[in-house]
Scaffold this motif. Structure first.
Motif, PDB file in Angstrom:
ATOM      1  N   SER A  90       0.840  -1.188   0.000  1.00  0.00           N
ATOM      2  CA  SER A  90       0.000   0.000   0.000  1.00  0.00           C
ATOM      3  C   SER A  90       0.875   1.238   0.000  1.00  0.00           C
ATOM      4  O   SER A  90       1.663   1.435   0.932  1.00  0.00           O
ATOM      5  CB  SER A  90      -0.925   0.026   1.226  1.00  0.00           C
ATOM      6  OG  SER A  90      -1.584   1.270   1.352  1.00  0.00           O
ATOM      7  N   LYS A  91       0.737   2.064  -1.020  1.00  0.00           N
ATOM      8  CA  LYS A  91       1.552   3.269  -1.124  1.00  0.00           C
ATOM      9  C   LYS A  91       1.238   4.241   0.014  1.00  0.00           C
ATOM     10  O   LYS A  91       2.131   4.720   0.712  1.00  0.00           O
ATOM     11  CB  LYS A  91       1.326   3.937  -2.476  1.00  0.00           C
ATOM     12  CG  LYS A  91       2.133   5.222  -2.669  1.00  0.00           C
ATOM     13  CD  LYS A  91       1.941   5.799  -4.053  1.00  0.00           C
ATOM     14  CE  LYS A  91       2.639   7.146  -4.161  1.00  0.00           C
ATOM     15  NZ  LYS A  91       4.093   7.056  -3.925  1.00  0.00           N
ATOM     16  N   GLY A 108      -0.402   3.558   2.708  1.00  0.00           N
ATOM     17  CA  GLY A 108      -0.353   2.914   4.012  1.00  0.00           C
ATOM     18  C   GLY A 108      -1.661   2.974   4.773  1.00  0.00           C
ATOM     19  O   GLY A 108      -1.726   2.582   5.946  1.00  0.00           O
ATOM     20  N   THR A 123       5.638  -0.166   1.165  1.00  0.00           N
ATOM     21  CA  THR A 123       4.916   1.086   1.347  1.00  0.00           C
ATOM     22  C   THR A 123       5.865   2.258   1.191  1.00  0.00           C
ATOM     23  O   THR A 123       7.081   2.082   1.113  1.00  0.00           O
ATOM     24  CB  THR A 123       4.241   1.121   2.737  1.00  0.00           C
ATOM     25  OG1 THR A 123       3.366   2.251   2.834  1.00  0.00           O
ATOM     26  CG2 THR A 123       5.276   1.191   3.849  1.00  0.00           C
ATOM     27  N   SER A 138       4.828   6.392   5.850  1.00  0.00           N
ATOM     28  CA  SER A 138       3.381   6.177   5.833  1.00  0.00           C
ATOM     29  C   SER A 138       2.933   5.553   7.154  1.00  0.00           C
ATOM     30  O   SER A 138       3.751   5.002   7.902  1.00  0.00           O
ATOM     31  CB  SER A 138       2.987   5.248   4.679  1.00  0.00           C
ATOM     32  OG  SER A 138       3.330   3.900   4.982  1.00  0.00           O
TER      33      SER A 138
END
Length: 543
Positions: A138-139, A141, A172, A176
Motif C-alpha cells: 500500500s503506497k 499505508g 509502502t 506512511s
C-alpha cells in the motif's frame, strides 16, 4: 528493437500530425529529465512529485538481490506460498509479471469474504497458512482493503502459533502509517520511491517484491525495461512511445472527432494479463476533467470488432515478428509487440504523453477519494439496505432512477439502461462478488456489448475503484453502470474493526453507486441472492 509498433489508417495520420510537434517540444527527453512543466502550470506541482518512475530501473536494481535472498530465507523455513494484499497498480503489476512468468502468486485485491477466506485457507496444491507469507502492499499505508487483509492474516497466524513478524512483508512509502506500524511490529519492510504514483510503480518495489518472492525473474524484467529506455528517451519520430501516444490520444474517427476509447486485445502475445494492467494505467491517468481515454479489454472475437464503432481505436498486442507481419492485414489498427519490461516502459511513457495531448495532469486522481468517503459514511451509519424496486427470479433490482425499473423485468431494465447510451456511450459492468466462485460472470461483458451495441468494460469490485473508478466519475459523462452484487451467508470478522468483510464490500458497492448517481450517471444494481443459480438468469436477460 525490444518494442515494435505498426500504425496504419487513422492512427498513422494521427502520428504524422502529432509526433513532429512532440519531437520539436522535446517531450521525450523532457520526461526522461523529469521536467514537471510538460503538463502545464496547473499540473506542475503534482508532476514534480510523480516522475520518479523514469529512473525506476536503476533505482530498483539493488532490490533484486534483497528479494532473492528473502525468498531463499522463506524457502529454508518451509514457506513457499505467497499472498499479495494490494489494490490497483499494486496488484495488477505483480499479477501480469507472475502470470507471464508462470509462477504462483495469490492475489487478494477483494473484500469479498469468500475470497479472503480462500486466501487464508489455501488449497491442497499450494498449501495452507503454515506455508504462507503475506505481502501487504500500500503506497499510502491507509488503504482499507489491504489493512483489513493484514488484520485477518495477523489473527490467523497467531491462532496457529506463528509470529506474524516471521510471515508478513510490507511494501509502502517511507513515513506512511503502515511504514511506522510495520516497523514497530518487527515486519520486513521495503520502502518504495515516494515520487512514483501507484499506477506507474510496476518496476519499483510494488511490482518487484511480490513477483520476485513468488519466483519471477525480476532481474530479467529490469533488463528488458533497460533495453527500451534509450528508445523512449530520444526526441525522434522513431520513438515508439510518441507514436503510441498519438495513436491512442489523437486518432480520429469519421467526422474528425477524436476516438476516445481504446480496445485492447491480446492476440498471440506471450504476456498474460497485459491489457488489464494497461487498462488501469490509462483510465486512472487520463479520465478526468470531463475527458480521457476509456480502455476496453477485448477478446479477439469480441462484438466490438463487428460493430465498426466510430469512437473505438483498436490496439492489438501481438507476439513475435512473424505474427506481427501476419497481423498487418488489420488496417487501421495499432499493432504492438515486445517483452513485458519493454511494454511497461513504453506504455508508461505513452500514457504520460497522452496526458499532455489531452491537456490534463496524468499523475493525479481527483475523483477516487469520493467513493472512499461514501463507503466510510455508510460503514459509520450502517443504514438498512434500500428496498429493491422489484425482485424477480431471486435477483433484487435497484435503480438510480425509478423510470429504469418500470418494466418489472431484468431484460427490460437492461434495455432501459442501454436506452440512456448516447452515440459515444459505454457500459461499465461492475461485479462486487466472490470471483473465485463465479468467474464465469466475466463473460457477461461480451453479452452486454452485443446487446447494447456499444463498448462495454468489466471490473471486479472493489479493485477497479483504485483504477478505472477514476474515469467513471472524472471522465466524459457518457457511461451507464451495471452493478452485480451478491447476498451470501459467508462472512468474516475484521479484527479490531467494527464491521465485517461482508459489510465492507456491501458499503463499497453502495457508496460507489451513490457517487455515480450524484454525478448524473445511471446505475442499475442487481443483487444475486443465490449466485450459483441466478448467474444463468442474468446471462439470459443480457441476451
Amino acid at each position: 528493437m525490444s518494442f515494435e509498433i505498426h500504425v496504419s489508417g487513422a492512427p498513422k495520420v494521427a502520428a504524422e500530425k502529432v509526433v513532429p510537434q512532440l519531437v520539436a517540444d522535446l517531450v521525450a527527453s523532457g520526461i526522461t529529465a523529469a521536467d514537471p512543466t510538460l503538463w502545464g502550470a496547473a499540473a506542475e506541482e503534482e508532476a514534480a512529485k510523480r516522475l520518479g518512475w523514469v529512473d525506476a530501473v536503476s533505482v530498483s536494481r539493488p532490490l533484486v538481490a534483497e528479494i532473492v535472498a528473502l525468498r531463499a530465507d522463506f524457502a529454508g523455513r518451509g514457506v513457499d506460498r505467497f499472498v499479495l494484499a494490494g489494490m490497483g497498480g499494486s496488484s495488477l503489476a505483480p499479477e501480469v509479471i507472475t502470470q507471464t512468468a508462470g509462477v504462483p502468486l495469490v492475489i487478494l485485491d477483494s473484500t469479498a469474504p469468500g475470497q479472503v477466506l480462500a486466501a487464508l485457507d489455501g488449497d491442497s496444491e499450494t498449501g495452507g497458512l503454515e506455508r504462507t507469507a503475506l505481502i501487504v502492499s500500500s503506497k499510502s499505508g491507509s488503504t482499507v482493503e489491504t489493512d483489513s487483509a493484514k488484520r485477518a492474516f495477523e489473527a490467523a497466524f497467531r491462532d496457529l502459533g506463528i509470529d506474524p513478524a516471521e510471515r508478513i512483508v510490507v511494501v509502502t512509502d517511507p513515513g506512511s502509517p503502515l511504514d511506522h506500524a510495520a516497523r514497530e511490529a518487527g515486519y520486513r519492510v521495503f520502502n518504495a520511491d515516494p515520487t512514483v504514483g501507484g499506477r506507474y510503480s510496476a518496476l519499483t518495489a510494488f511490482g518487484l517484491v511480490p513477483a520476485g518472492l513468488a519466483g519471477a525473474d525480476i532481474g530479467e524484467l529490469l533488463d528488458e525495461a533497460d533495453a527500451t529506455l534509450l528508445e523512449v528517451a530520444v526526441d525522434s519520430p522513431d520513438n515508439p512511445a510518441l507514436t503510441l501516444a498519438a495513436a491512442i490520444a489523437a486518432s480520429e474517427g469519421p467526422g474528425g472527432t477524436r476516438r476516445d476509447k481504446v480496445g485492447l486485445v491480446a492476440d498471440g502475445t506471450h504476456i498474460e494479463g497485459l491489457p488489464d494492467w494497461i487498462e488501469q494505467l490509462i483510465a486512472e491517468s487520463t479520465g478526468k476533467e470531463g475527458t480521457g481515454i476509456l480502455p476496453v479489454v477485448l477478446l479477439p472475437v469480441s462484438p466490438e470488432f463487428d460493430a465498426d464503432l466510430h469512437d473505438l481505436q483498436i490496439v492489438r498486442l501481438v507476439g513475435d515478428a512473424e505474427h506481427f507481419r501476419m497481423l498487418e492485414r488489420h488496417p487501421g489498427e495499432v499493432l504492438v509487440s515486445g517483452s513485458l519490461g519493454a511494454q511497461m516502459v513504453v506504455w508508461e511513457y505513452a500514457t504520460a504523453i497522452a496526458g499532455r495531448l489531452l491537456g490534463i495532469n496524468p499523475f493525479d486522481q481527483p475523483d477516487v477519494e469520493s467513493a472512499k468517503i461514501a463507503t466510510r459514511g455508510l460503514l459509520e451509519k450502517r443504514p438498512a439496505p434500500s428496498a429493491p424496486a422489484f425482485t424477480v427470479e431471486g435477483v433484487e433490482v435497484r435503480v438510480s432512477d425509478p423510470t429504469l425499473a418500470v418494466s418489472g423485468t431484468i431484460s427490460g431494465v437492461l434495455d432501459a439502461l442501454w436506452d440512456r447510451l448516447g452515440k459515444d456511450g459505454y457500459v461499465s459492468v461492475q461485479a462486487y462478488v466472490d470471483r473465485l466462485q463465479i468467474p464465469q460472470l466475466m463473460g457477461l461483458r461480451e453479452l452486454v456489448a452485443a446487446d447494447a451495441g456499444r463498448p462495454a468494460t468489466f471490473g471486479w469490485g472493489p479493485r477497479f475503484l483504485h483504477s478505472t473508478g477514476q474515469y467513471h466519475k472524472g471522465g466524459p459523462e457518457t457511461g451507464v453502470f451495471l452493478q452485480i452484487t451478491e447476498r451470501t451467508d459467508v462472512d468474516l470478522e475484521i479484527p479490531g474493526l467494527p464491521f465485517t468483510f461482508g459489510q465492507l464490500i456491501e458499503a463499497q458497492a453502495a457508496g460507489d453507486a451513490s457517487v455515480l448517481a450524484e454525478h448524473g450517471r445511471p446505475v442499475v444494481t442487481l443483487t444475486l441472492t443465490d449466485p450459483a443459480i441466478e448467474v444463468l438468469a442474468l446471462f439470459e436477460a443480457a441476451q
